[in-house]
Design a protein around this motif. Sequence first.
Motif, short mmCIF file in Angstrom:
data_model
loop_
_atom_site.label_atom_id
_atom_site.label_comp_id
_atom_site.label_asym_id
_atom_site.label_seq_id
_atom_site.Cartn_x
_atom_site.Cartn_y
_atom_site.Cartn_z
N ALA A 1 0.83 -1.20 0.00
CA ALA A 1 0.00 0.00 0.00
C ALA A 1 0.87 1.26 0.00
N ALA A 2 0.50 2.21 -0.84
CA ALA A 2 1.22 3.48 -0.88
C ALA A 2 0.88 4.32 0.34
N PRO A 3 1.82 5.16 0.81
CA PRO A 3 1.56 5.95 2.02
C PRO A 3 0.32 6.82 1.94
N GLU A 4 0.04 7.39 0.77
CA GLU A 4 -1.09 8.31 0.66
C GLU A 4 -2.43 7.59 0.80
N ARG A 5 -2.47 6.26 0.58
CA ARG A 5 -3.71 5.53 0.77
C ARG A 5 -4.15 5.58 2.23
N LEU A 6 -3.18 5.57 3.14
CA LEU A 6 -3.50 5.60 4.57
C LEU A 6 -3.97 6.98 5.01
N ASP A 7 -3.68 8.00 4.20
CA ASP A 7 -4.10 9.36 4.53
C ASP A 7 -5.46 9.70 3.94
N GLY A 8 -6.06 8.76 3.22
CA GLY A 8 -7.40 9.00 2.66
C GLY A 8 -7.42 9.98 1.52
N LYS A 9 -6.32 10.14 0.79
CA LYS A 9 -6.29 11.09 -0.32
C LYS A 9 -7.01 10.51 -1.54
N PRO A 10 -7.50 11.36 -2.44
CA PRO A 10 -8.19 10.86 -3.64
C PRO A 10 -7.27 9.96 -4.48
N ALA A 11 -7.89 9.12 -5.27
CA ALA A 11 -7.13 8.18 -6.09
C ALA A 11 -6.30 8.93 -7.12
N GLU A 12 -5.06 8.52 -7.29
CA GLU A 12 -4.18 9.14 -8.27
C GLU A 12 -3.24 8.10 -8.86
N PRO A 13 -2.83 8.28 -10.12
CA PRO A 13 -1.96 7.30 -10.79
C PRO A 13 -0.66 7.03 -10.04
N ALA A 14 -0.15 8.03 -9.31
CA ALA A 14 1.12 7.83 -8.60
C ALA A 14 1.05 6.67 -7.62
N THR A 15 -0.14 6.35 -7.13
CA THR A 15 -0.29 5.21 -6.22
C THR A 15 0.13 3.92 -6.90
N ASP A 16 -0.23 3.77 -8.17
CA ASP A 16 0.15 2.56 -8.90
C ASP A 16 1.66 2.51 -9.15
N LEU A 17 2.30 3.69 -9.27
CA LEU A 17 3.76 3.70 -9.46
C LEU A 17 4.47 3.25 -8.20
N TYR A 18 3.90 3.56 -7.04
CA TYR A 18 4.46 3.02 -5.80
C TYR A 18 4.37 1.50 -5.82
N GLY A 19 3.21 0.98 -6.22
CA GLY A 19 3.06 -0.47 -6.31
C GLY A 19 4.03 -1.10 -7.29
N LEU A 20 4.30 -0.40 -8.42
CA LEU A 20 5.28 -0.90 -9.37
C LEU A 20 6.67 -0.94 -8.74
N GLY A 21 7.00 0.07 -7.94
CA GLY A 21 8.29 0.08 -7.26
C GLY A 21 8.42 -1.09 -6.29
N VAL A 22 7.34 -1.38 -5.57
CA VAL A 22 7.37 -2.53 -4.64
C VAL A 22 7.51 -3.84 -5.42
#
Length: 461
Positions: free
Chosen positions: A174-195
Amino acid sequence: MLLASRYRLVTLLETGGMAQVWRATDELLDRPVAVKLPAGDTRAAHMAWREARLAARLSHPGIAAVHDYREAVRPDGSVAPFVVMELLSGETVAARLCDADGPVPWGEAVSIGAAVAEALAAAHAAGVVHRDIKPGNVMLCPGGVKLLDFGISAAAGEADDDDTGVSFGTPAYAAPERLDGKPAEPATDLYGLGVLLFEMVTGDPPYDVNTWEELAAAQAHGPTPLPETLPARLRELILGCLDENPSRRPTAAQARRVLTRLVPSAPARLTIPLPKPPPTGHAKVLPAQPRVTSAGARRVAFGAALAGVAAIFVAVLYAANAPADPTDLAQPPAASPTTAGAGSPAPKEAVEPTSPAAPPPSPPEPTRITPTNPILTVEAALTRVQNTIDEGQQQGEIRADVALDFQNLLRLIDPGDDNVTDQVDQLLDKVRQRLNERALSPAQAALLRQRLTELRTASTP
């Protein structure tokens, strides 16, 4: 069991916390399919419907296709929604790591990562954020890499109103911003790609945890270091994807280009087709023997004719001012040009007569740069659009979620791509839609159209 008088369940393939996946037969079209049956309450059923709607937007060879969404009535009278998907064969990256009992060769990892990045770029261009990129959702099939399970996906810019944490995914991915309740954004998937890349090249995710509490404690110390034996550009990309600040992560298109250039010429395990590498430069290789095309022949002929006309013109001028002594006519002029033959190339320098009757042509007037007629690079024009959106949000002229949606789409634009114009047109359509929804003011919409037109002009060669 026969669902909706069409889909017959055959074999249970997988059971998860939120759904069961069955191998089934579509008896109407006589083909094998996968059927996903959500487990749990009404919320699970609603998420199945959302998954089908969002995944149906996507049509890409690297994304598992959704065929249908239906609802069946159980014997007790309750309704069971289900999603019908493409049935795939192969193994997931999670199974591949388990079989290898450790990391996979980095050449194979970048090949898989490039294919995932390409699929993500397509999803982001359609306004869909996957939000659950992990080894178990990436399948290595005989026909290529497939991205699976859009069960917790969301539209870009959509508010995250999940108070239960059901849609947060797996803590280790899970990307850090998911825990902050921020709106969905493509950068979240890039964090997942990094993991995903991190785990493929090391054997473990950067934070090997099972609970959210363990994740918070592990993030305070940072991820384990990457092996120094990896290419420096690969280490740099993985750490860039894992950046806690979403705005500093690369886009999916940028990650795809980096990974494709890192693919070895002979990967250790080539079980999947690799994406075509982008061009690495613009240098042209000259042939050993010049080949004269029809266009080239016309240029040579025109150059020869131009040289001949110049020679005749100078000769006429000389005759008009020739001395009366006939012996002077035997002396050649001091600066007589050489007449080009019919097959000779055009001279490199044109002959300029010195007579005031034929002044040399004036050079073209340079383009004037004024505040009303700026010459912008694509990067500068892109920055102007981003600044306009930020200022519009601060002044209350653009709703916050709409501004985030615009900025997420702008992050997908790479100044080096050839499809900037198409992406600008998508943004212009988005501005029109949001204006109709009264999510931004007419004045702000007009200003955004102007800035986007500047961006399109700057990107047009």
